[in-house]
Scaffold this motif. Sequence first.
Motif, PDB file in Angstrom:
ATOM      1  N   PRO A   1      41.232  45.704 -11.231  1.00 51.59           N
ATOM      2  CA  PRO A   1      42.140  46.616 -10.527  1.00 51.59           C
ATOM      3  C   PRO A   1      43.419  45.926 -10.056  1.00 51.59           C
ATOM      4  CG  PRO A   1      39.887  46.896  -9.746  1.00 51.59           C
ATOM      5  CD  PRO A   1      39.892  45.684 -10.623  1.00 51.59           C
ATOM      6  N   SER A   2      44.530  46.607 -10.255  1.00 49.01           N
ATOM      7  CA  SER A   2      45.849  46.155  -9.780  1.00 49.01           C
ATOM      8  C   SER A   2      46.279  44.794 -10.318  1.00 49.01           C
ATOM      9  CB  SER A   2      45.888  46.135  -8.244  1.00 49.01           C
ATOM     10  OG  SER A   2      45.652  47.430  -7.750  1.00 49.01           O
ATOM     11  N   LEU A   3      45.773  44.438 -11.498  1.00 50.98           N
ATOM     12  CA  LEU A   3      46.164  43.160 -12.123  1.00 50.98           C
ATOM     13  C   LEU A   3      47.645  43.165 -12.500  1.00 50.98           C
ATOM     14  CD1 LEU A   3      45.164  40.438 -13.522  1.00 50.98           C
ATOM     15  CD2 LEU A   3      44.931  41.796 -15.602  1.00 50.98           C
TER      16      LEU A   3
ATOM     17  N   CYS B   1      38.003  51.056 -13.302  1.00 52.82           N
ATOM     18  CA  CYS B   1      37.135  50.408 -12.331  1.00 52.82           C
ATOM     19  C   CYS B   1      36.904  51.352 -11.147  1.00 52.82           C
ATOM     20  CB  CYS B   1      37.814  49.132 -11.827  1.00 52.82           C
ATOM     21  SG  CYS B   1      36.818  47.671 -12.044  1.00 52.82           S
ATOM     22  N   PRO B   2      35.650  51.516 -10.722  1.00 54.22           N
ATOM     23  CA  PRO B   2      35.429  52.324  -9.522  1.00 54.22           C
ATOM     24  C   PRO B   2      35.703  51.485  -8.269  1.00 54.22           C
ATOM     25  CG  PRO B   2      33.321  51.641 -10.478  1.00 54.22           C
ATOM     26  CD  PRO B   2      34.394  51.017 -11.315  1.00 54.22           C
TER      27      PRO B   2
ATOM     28  N   LEU C   1      38.404  56.094  -9.404  1.00 50.64           N
ATOM     29  CA  LEU C   1      38.632  55.206 -10.542  1.00 50.64           C
ATOM     30  C   LEU C   1      40.067  54.692 -10.537  1.00 50.64           C
ATOM     31  CD1 LEU C   1      36.812  57.170 -13.404  1.00 50.64           C
ATOM     32  CD2 LEU C   1      35.995  55.144 -12.184  1.00 50.64           C
ATOM     33  N   VAL C   2      40.211  53.392 -10.747  1.00 50.56           N
ATOM     34  CA  VAL C   2      41.557  52.825 -10.856  1.00 50.56           C
ATOM     35  C   VAL C   2      41.653  51.993 -12.135  1.00 50.56           C
ATOM     36  CG1 VAL C   2      41.954  52.748  -8.358  1.00 50.56           C
ATOM     37  CG2 VAL C   2      40.969  50.764  -9.518  1.00 50.56           C
TER      38      VAL C   2
ATOM     39  N   VAL D   1      46.485  48.591 -13.847  1.00 46.65           N
ATOM     40  CA  VAL D   1      47.877  48.611 -13.407  1.00 46.65           C
ATOM     41  C   VAL D   1      47.967  49.085 -11.960  1.00 46.65           C
ATOM     42  CG1 VAL D   1      50.156  49.624 -13.826  1.00 46.65           C
ATOM     43  CG2 VAL D   1      48.660  49.077 -15.762  1.00 46.65           C
ATOM     44  N   CYS D   2      48.689  48.329 -11.163  1.00 45.34           N
ATOM     45  CA  CYS D   2      49.010  48.751  -9.801  1.00 45.34           C
ATOM     46  C   CYS D   2      50.048  49.866  -9.970  1.00 45.34           C
ATOM     47  CB  CYS D   2      49.581  47.557  -9.035  1.00 45.34           C
ATOM     48  SG  CYS D   2      49.976  47.933  -7.344  1.00 45.34           S
ATOM     49  N   TYR D   3      49.557  51.085 -10.169  1.00 47.99           N
ATOM     50  CA  TYR D   3      50.303  52.184 -10.786  1.00 47.99           C
ATOM     51  C   TYR D   3      51.716  52.413 -10.236  1.00 47.99           C
ATOM     52  CZ  TYR D   3      51.020  56.657 -13.116  1.00 47.99           C
ATOM     53  OH  TYR D   3      51.516  57.661 -13.899  1.00 47.99           O
TER      54      TYR D   3
END
Lengths: 240, 240
Positions: free
Chosen positions: A161-163, A181-182, A194-195, A198-200
Motif C-alpha cells: 500500500p502507498s508504495l 491490499c485490505p 481495499l487499497v 499507489v498513494c492515489y
Amino acid sequence: MKGSPPVLGSAPTTEGTADGVFKEVMGAGGGEMAMGRAADREQRQFPGTAFDEEKILNLVSLEKDVDGFHPINMGNLSMRGREPLFVPCTPKGCLELLLRSGVEIVGKKAVVIGRSNIVGLPIALLLQRHHATVTIVHACTKNPERITCEADIVVTAAGVPSLIRSSWLKPGAVVIDVGTCPVEDPSAEYGYRLVGDVCYEEPLSIASAVTPVPGGVGPMTIAMLLCNTLDSAKRLYGFT
Amino acid sequence: MKGSPPVLGSAPTTEGTADGVFKEVMGAGGGEMAMGRAADREQRQFPGTAFDEEKILNLVSLEKDVDGFHPINMGNLSMRGREPLFVPCTPKGCLELLLRSGVEIVGKKAVVIGRSNIVGLPIALLLQRHHATVTIVHACTKNPERITCEADIVVTAAGVPSLIRSSWLKPGAVVIDVGTCPVEDPSAEYGYRLVGDVCYEEPLSIASAVTPVPGGVGPMTIAMLLCNTLDSAKRLYGFT
C-alpha cells in the motif's frame, strides 16, 4: 454456443485437497475434463501452498486454459512470432486499458513492478510485444524509484500500500495499479477497505492517468476472463 | 552411457525441405525420433524462412530439446518456481561466463540488447532468475545508450558491428558480446573476419571485462550444447 455445456467454475473443490483437485480435473472418466468437451473453461484458484500448482496446471487442457498460466501458453507468449491461445486475464486487462485509452506504447519506457507469473512477467512480455522498452523491478532492485521515475508507463503489482508516490513518477506518466491490499478501516462496511500500490491522491498531480483501486484493473480482469472463456467456447464449437 | 545410440545431428536434411525435416524428425516408424530412445538429442538448424520453425520445434521431443527452444522449455524458463529441462545454449553460456568470472548479478542492473527467441529473451529471463534488474533494449528503443550507460552488465546480441562504444557504458561494466558479423578483410585467410557488436578496443578502457569475438561466447555455446546433450543422455539412460 450449441447446447448448454457445464462450466467448471473456480469455486474451491469440495474436498479441499490437492488429490481432490486432481480427481475433479481428471473427472470420473479419466481425464474427461481435460480432454473432452465437458467444459468450456478450466480455472482453478490456488488457495494455498498445500497445492502442487505445477502438477495441477499441467493437467489443465491447453485449449481451456482461460487463465493463460499453462507453460505452453506462457512459452508462446514469451516467444516472438508465436501466439498463445490465451493471455493471462489481469495483464490482458492492463493492456486493454492502455490501448483503449489511446496510450502510446511503441518505443516508450515501461516499468513493471513485481515479477509474479500471473501479473508481472506476462504484463512485461505483453508490453514488449507492443514494442515498449521494458524493465522489471522487484524485491532485489536497488533504488527502484530511480528507475520508475524515468518510465512513461508504470504497471505496479507489488501489493504494498502507498508504495508509489509522486517522487517515483515522471510527469505525465501513465500508472496502472494492480496492487490490492485490505487495510483496516472502522468506517468501512466490513471494517476494511481495499487499497492499491499507489498513494492515489498524490500521484494524481503528476501522472497523466492512474487507475483506481478498487474499480480499475479488477473489473478488467473479470471482463478478460469472460473474453477468454468466450474465445475458448468459440474455438471448441467451431465458431471462430 | 549404455550402448551406442545414434545422435541426430544438426546437418541440414538431405531433402532440404520442410517436408523432408518432418519426415526425418518423425522417422519411418511415425514419431520414432520424437518418442523413442533412438537419439540422445534433437537439434535442427533453421537455414531459412522456407521452414515452418514452429511446426518443426513442436515435433521435437521435450526431453531431447537440447537447444531449449521448445515452448514448454521457454515457458518453464520464464515462470518462477519452474525449471526448464534445457536452457538455450548461448544464454546458458553467457551466464556461465558471468558466474565463473565471479560477476555479481543479484540486484545489479542488466541490459540485454536484442530480443530474439534464441538469445535476447532467454538471457534476460536467466538474468532475472539470478535477481538482476533487467531491461531489454531493441530496435524500437529510443536513445539506447542512455539505458546501457547505467547498466552493470550489458549483454549485446544486436549483430551490428561496433555498435557498443565507450559512451554506451558505465565505468566498470561487464560486457558480454554475442554479436557475430562477418566483415570484409582482404588480409584475412577467407577474405573476411568476424566481429562482434562491441568496438572492442575502445570499451576496454572503461569496462571491467569484455568478451572477445571470436573466442568469447561462441565456444561457450558449443560447450553448453555438449552439456545439455550429456544431461539429456543421462536422464534418458537413468544416470541422473
